[in-house]
Scaffold this motif. Structure first.
Motif, PDB file in Angstrom:
ATOM      1  N   ILE A 165      13.659 -13.152  -9.716  1.00 19.10           N
ATOM      2  CA  ILE A 165      12.986 -12.937  -8.439  1.00 19.10           C
ATOM      3  C   ILE A 165      13.926 -13.346  -7.304  1.00 19.10           C
ATOM      4  N   LYS A 179       0.848  -1.199   0.000  1.00 16.96           N
ATOM      5  CA  LYS A 179       0.000   0.000   0.000  1.00 16.96           C
ATOM      6  C   LYS A 179       0.878   1.242   0.000  1.00 16.96           C
ATOM      7  N   PRO A 226       9.580  -8.074  -5.790  1.00 14.64           N
ATOM      8  CA  PRO A 226       9.791  -9.417  -6.334  1.00 14.64           C
ATOM      9  C   PRO A 226       8.561 -10.304  -6.202  1.00 14.64           C
ATOM     10  N   LEU A 254       6.028  -9.301  -8.789  1.00 10.66           N
ATOM     11  CA  LEU A 254       6.449  -9.772 -10.115  1.00 10.66           C
ATOM     12  C   LEU A 254       6.144 -11.260 -10.270  1.00 10.66           C
ATOM     13  N   GLN A 255       6.484 -12.026  -9.234  1.00  6.66           N
ATOM     14  CA  GLN A 255       6.210 -13.470  -9.258  1.00  6.66           C
ATOM     15  C   GLN A 255       4.718 -13.738  -9.467  1.00  6.66           C
ATOM     16  N   LEU A 286      -8.538 -12.539  -1.170  1.00  5.41           N
ATOM     17  CA  LEU A 286      -8.632 -11.435  -2.127  1.00  5.41           C
ATOM     18  C   LEU A 286      -8.664 -11.985  -3.551  1.00  5.41           C
ATOM     19  N   ARG A 317      -4.523 -12.780   1.245  1.00  9.43           N
ATOM     20  CA  ARG A 317      -4.369 -12.627  -0.200  1.00  9.43           C
ATOM     21  C   ARG A 317      -5.159 -13.703  -0.953  1.00  9.43           C
ATOM     22  N   HIS A 351      -6.888  -4.247  -6.252  1.00  9.71           N
ATOM     23  CA  HIS A 351      -5.504  -4.074  -5.803  1.00  9.71           C
ATOM     24  C   HIS A 351      -5.104  -5.233  -4.901  1.00  9.71           C
ATOM     25  N   ILE A 352      -4.022  -5.923  -5.266  1.00 11.19           N
ATOM     26  CA  ILE A 352      -3.489  -6.980  -4.398  1.00 11.19           C
ATOM     27  C   ILE A 352      -2.101  -6.562  -3.944  1.00 11.19           C
ATOM     28  N   PRO A 353      -1.950  -6.159  -2.671  1.00 13.08           N
ATOM     29  CA  PRO A 353      -0.634  -5.755  -2.190  1.00 13.08           C
ATOM     30  C   PRO A 353       0.245  -6.963  -1.871  1.00 13.08           C
ATOM     31  N   TYR A 354       1.490  -6.913  -2.260  1.00 17.64           N
ATOM     32  CA  TYR A 354       2.454  -7.974  -1.939  1.00 17.64           C
ATOM     33  C   TYR A 354       3.523  -7.407  -1.029  1.00 17.64           C
ATOM     34  N   ASN A 355       4.338  -8.289  -0.523  1.00 20.45           N
ATOM     35  CA  ASN A 355       5.417  -7.856   0.360  1.00 20.45           C
ATOM     36  C   ASN A 355       6.663  -7.624  -0.485  1.00 20.45           C
TER      37      ASN A 355
END
Lengths: 164, 328, 505
Positions: free
Chosen positions: C329, B166, B194, B197-198, C461, C458, B187-191
């Motif tokens: 990655i 976020k 990378p 992208l994955q 989601l 997630r 919106h899907i937030p990732y940590n």
């Protein structure tokens, strides 16, 4: 299930542990009250904290209720506890040494704060003579400076603030 | 953090002393500033993009001024810890902050920081833009922006975009695209980047904003749609810009700069702008900046202030719309 | 040709790159530096690589990366050394090694434990290198089969296995899991951006730092406990004298199958960015304890409990390179530093590395095997030197451990906040020891908890709120079944015991 009267609590560790879990869980639950809970499907930031705190409280209660019966009997070796004063001296000196190091590092620099840390921590070892402690402290102060500041090149203040 | 006012903490061994000395004193700048070593605060961990830029500029700055330039790493809280530390150093122009436009447009609005952007902290130069590429998973039936927008309109809620979290430039790019194109994206937030992208590679999310997709676009594992803004990227020259595709005006962007406290003397700021711009114009430096995946840039002192002001206003509006702002 | 790649040509090319005198030298230097730094408890491989990164800028890209990789797996070895000898794990993966490794040291088998760790790691490294060379493209495709629901089930399975790690009371182990989960919650929530349990400290916004937690709970707490025991016994704490440095034939025959199983577990889990690698040693330990005919003996110095996790840890460390080299990655903080190192040379890691920079790709893979061989050569003779550490009198040993840990902790993030935290966690660890609780499940829950929450939310989601996503994805379903079986097998003895007790009353 009836409470089992025949089990004698041999180490009594369940009491402080249970109370610790209940108190910590309650505190965490209290802090988390402002976090949005949401639902199981659409969790808010508060769902997990509240669930975990609640379960920690629950485990604390279970531990208190079991009164030590959760531990395998063989493990309950009756060990005499050391005198309280001696325990306090060890806990106090080692903990204080780390805190003093953190407080002294910025103003006084690495060698001096390491020296103070080791000297204070040395008080926790009952058999050490003061001269031995001071020599150890001096040796480790030099070792830490050479190893971390010089060989590894970490950005740690070496000289006291006034001399930098 | 009680010891914010220590002048210098640090010490570099020969091992890591890349951005130091070279005592080729240049008399042209010998009078006045700089007359002593310069501290260069990097608010991220060593080894990242900001560190690479700071080493490049620091090394050249040391050579140009004959003074030592020493990196001081203060990572944490997305750069906010370093910024707060920096605001506690003396405002004499001898401490610089490696930074991005997020320090003007985003961080002060979403984190508790001890400065007001452009009032307490100002950018000195434009090092380069990190192109915000819109990339999609090959399964998405769209090859350009118009098709992507049409698909999103026909299938509301079907597309999602993965971001590094976020309140990142990627997230705000997604918010901007939804607003400007009138479409609905999840919106899907990732940590971190990378992980995002994955996810887009695995089609867990469909859209990614940022330069990280470039290698995959070239290899065909992701599809390039457009570059945000009005400048094409030399690394993917066939990719049109969003302005070309019809979305005029400001678009979310990410650019790197070197900042200084606003209270530093104006002649120092001007001099540093001139000095660092001379470095940035060297062909070898431009080449290095491009190899980091950036579009090398040059801006006068006033131009870069204007850039930061624009971003502050535009990102601010997006952040308030997305409900991310905190009372500061 | 496997998967369209000329593997043998590739390996030949790689060996050609890795076996130049310069690359051999820098590989050796990296392994040596890594081993020495890995032995320092506070300062881990991540901080070391960050510090030494600039040194490699002047080298050719292959040489620079070979050096950094050497530091990386050297540090993995070094971390096991302190875990085994001093019960001082420097990172999550060596927490497991400390369980039975240190127990072996107390039994006088410290040298054997170190030797087994070195041999198991070498074997695992060899297996991993071979698999990477042969199946890189296929393994890379497997990474993309793991989405949010698969990761969630994997983390959940990992958490359940942490109960298996416990040696004493299962109830207390579960309490420790919840305590670990709670500690892991501090910081910024990824989904909402909300700050949780930050208490106004900016340093906590990215969560409770790992190194102060692990050094506090293990290192500092151990110092407090040992000092206290010293008063009671009125004599310095003694360990059984180190017998032979070499494992016995019996130990070797028990360690060998564990090594093979561990290597395979690590091979797969190391591939998964975002938490797979750290699970590998925990999973390997659990597997050994489950398979063993004498699971109750784990924690008292079982050689399988050292060989399995060490092999898993090392093969995982190798395969962690694959997502970086094939997809661009980075799967952990160290791989992220490798990206930085590549970028300074103008190399962008991604799908084109294998075809565009074959000498880099194959050189790095070949250097992994060379590096593992060197580590064996470096470490076997060092075993004799390391065990001498145990002869140092405690009045000198504990201030040294304290100094090196505390200064190292400051060196990770350059903040005294972490040092204060270490003091707090040291106290916590001391009391947990008094209360007969084990820190290993706490550490695992601390690391897995935030990821579990993240992946669960997630998944919801991605699935737009449909819980069936965990059943519809086959990999996730398979893990769900394994988890359920494991849970049953944990609960079954309890149910039986309670029934027996109820009958007795």
């Amino acid at each position: 299930m009836q409470p089992d009267q025949t089990v004698v609590e041999r180490d009594g560790s369940h009491l402080p542990l249970g109370i610790f879990c209940v108190l910590l869980g309650t505190a965490a639950l209290w802090v988390a009250q402002d976090y949005d809970t949401g639902t199981f499907i659409s969790m808010g930031p508060g769902f997990f904290p509240k669930a975990v705190s609640g379960l920690l409280i629950l485990m604390g209660i279970v531990i208190l209720l079991l009164r030590g019966r959760d531990r395998p009997a063989a493990e309950q070796d009756a060990r005499d506890t050391p005198p309280l004063a001696a325990s306090l001296r060890i806990i106090g000196s080692v903990t204080a040494s780390i805190i003093v190091f953190a407080a002294a590092l910025m103003p006084l620099g690495l060698p001096f704060s390491t020296f103070v840390m080791v000297a204070i921590a040395g008080l926790g070892h009952s058999g050490s003579r003061p001269s031995t402690i001071l020599l150890t402290a001096a040796a480790l102060a030099i070792l830490a400076t050479v190893l971390f500041a010089w060989l590894l090149g970490l950005q740690i203040p070496v000289l006291p603030e006034g001399l930098r | 953090m009680t010891s914010l006012h220590t002048t210098r903490r640090g010490f570099l061994a020969a091992a890591s002393a890349l951005s130091t000395t070279a005592l080729l004193g240049m008399p042209a700048f010998a009078q006045g500033y700089p007359s002593k070593k310069i501290d260069y605060v990097v608010p991220y961990n060593a080894g990242g993009m900001s560190d690479n830029i700071s080493r490049l500029i620091g090394e050249k700055l040391a050579a140009a001024t004959g003074q030592q330039v020493i990196n001081d790493y203060k990572p944490g809280a997305g750069g906010a810890i370093g910024a707060n530390y920096f605001m506690g150093t003396p405002a004499d122009g001898y401490t610089l902050l490696q930074s991005t436009n997020s320090f003007y447009g985003i961080i002060p609005l979403v984190t508790k920081v001890q400065y007001k952007p452009l009032e307490d902290l100002v950018p000195l130069v434009l090092v380069g833009d990190a192109p915000m590429v819109i990339a999609v998973n090959p399964a998405v039936p769209a090859t350009n922006l118009a098709e992507l927008i049409a698909y999103a309109k026909a299938n509301p809620g079907a597309l999602s975009f993965g971001t590094a979290g976020k309140g990142t430039v990627g997230h705000l790019s997604g918010e901007w695209l939804q607003k400007r194109a009138g479409i609905q994206l999840l919106h899907i937030p990732y940590n971190g980047t990378p992980a995002a992208l994955q996810a887009v590679l695995a089609n867990e999310a469909q859209i990614l904003f940022g330069p990280e997709s470039a290698e995959h676009i070239a290899a065909g594992t992701l599809k390039g749609i457009a570059v945000l803004g009005d400048t094409r990227w030399q690394q993917l020259p066939d990719l049109p810009t969003t302005v070309e595709a019809g979305l005029e005006g400001w678009a979310p962007r990410s650019w790197h700069t070197v900042s200084i406290q606003a209270k530093a003397p104006q002649e120092v700021k001007t001099k540093l702008n001139t000095l660092i711009n001379q470095i940035l114009q060297e062909p070898s430096v431009r080449e290095r900046v491009a190899s980091f995946g950036l579009i090398p840039g040059i801006a006068s002192y006033d131009e870069v202030q204007q850039r930061a002001r624009d971003d502050n206003a535009q990102f601010g509006a997006l952040i308030r719309d997305a409900g991310l702002a905190i009372a500061n | 040709m496997i998967g369209g790649v000329d593997v043998f040509g590739g390996i030949a090319l790689g060996l050609g790159v890795a076996l130049t005198p310069m690359n051999i030298f820098f590989c050796l230097a990296g392994c040596l530096i890594g081993t020495l730094v890995g032995v320092l408890p506070g300062l881990g491989p991540t901080a070391t690589i960050a510090i030494l990164l600039p040194m490699t800028f002047g080298l050719p890209p292959e040489t620079g990366l070979i050096t950094l990789s050497g530091i990386y797996y050297g540090a993995q070895y070094g971390g096991s050394t302190t875990s085994i000898l001093l019960r001082l794990p420097g990172e999550a993966s060596s927490v497991v090694t400390a369980l039975d490794g240190h127990a072996m040291t107390r039994n006088g088998r410290g040298g054997a434990a170190l030797t087994i760790a070195a041999l198991a790691s070498f074997f695992a490294g060899t297996v991993a290198t071979f698999f990477m060379a042969a199946f890189a493209p296929i393994m890379a495709a497997a990474v993309l089969k793991f989405g949010a629901p698969e990761y969630f089930m994997l983390m959940f399975l990992g958490l359940i296995t942490s109960v298996v790690l416990a040696q004493g009371s299962a109830v207390r182990a579960i309490a420790m899991i919840f305590l670990g989960l709670l500690l892991g919650l501090a910081g910024t929530d990824i989904n909402s951006g909300q700050y949780r349990y930050d208490f106004g400290f900016m340093e906590l916004l990215s969560g409770v730092p790992f190194v102060p937690l692990v050094v506090g709970l293990f290192g500092v707490a151990d110092i407090l406990v040992t000092l206290e025991n010293a008063i009671r016994d009125e004599k310095p704490p003694t360990l059984n004298p180190i017998s032979s440095l070499w494992p016995t034939r019996k130990e070797l025959t028990r360690a060998a199958p564990a090594t093979v199983r561990g290597s395979l577990i690590g091979l797969f889990l190391g591939l998964l960015p975002g938490g797979g690698a750290l699970l590998s040693s925990f999973m390997a330990y659990t597997a050994e304890k489950r398979i063993s005919k004498t699971p109750q003996k784990f924690g008292t110095g079982m050689v399988e409990g050292v060989a399995g996790p060490e092999a898993a840890n090392n093969s995982g460390a190798q395969t962690a390179f694959l997502p970086l080299l094939t997809l661009g990655i980075p799967s952990n903080a160290i791989m992220a530093l490798m990206v930085g190192a590549m970028m300074t040379h103008g190399i962008v890691p991604g799908p084109r590395i294998m075809s565009g920079q074959p000498e880099l790709f194959w050189g790095l893979i070949a250097s992994m095997w060379v590096g593992n061989l060197m580590l064996l050569v470096i470490n076997l003779p060092l075993v004799g030197i390391w065990v001498q550490l145990l002869k140092i009198r405690y009045q000198f040993l504990f201030p040294t451990i304290l100094t090196v840990s505390i200064v190292g902790i400051y060196g990770v993030e350059f903040t005294t906040f972490d040092v204060y935290l270490t003091a707090i966690f040291g106290l916590l660890g001391y009391f947990l020891h008094k209360w007969r609780c084990e820190p290993a499940p706490l550490i695992l829950a601390f690391v897995l908890g935030p990821m579990m929450e993240e992946y669960f939310r997630r998944s919801m989601l991605v699935a737009r709120g449909d819980l069936m996503i965990f059943v519809h994805h086959p990999i996730s379903l398979a893990m769900l079944v394994v988890t359920a079986l494991l849970l049953l097998s944990i609960c079954f003895p309890f149910i039986q015991k309670f029934r027996q007790k109820a009958f007795a009353e």
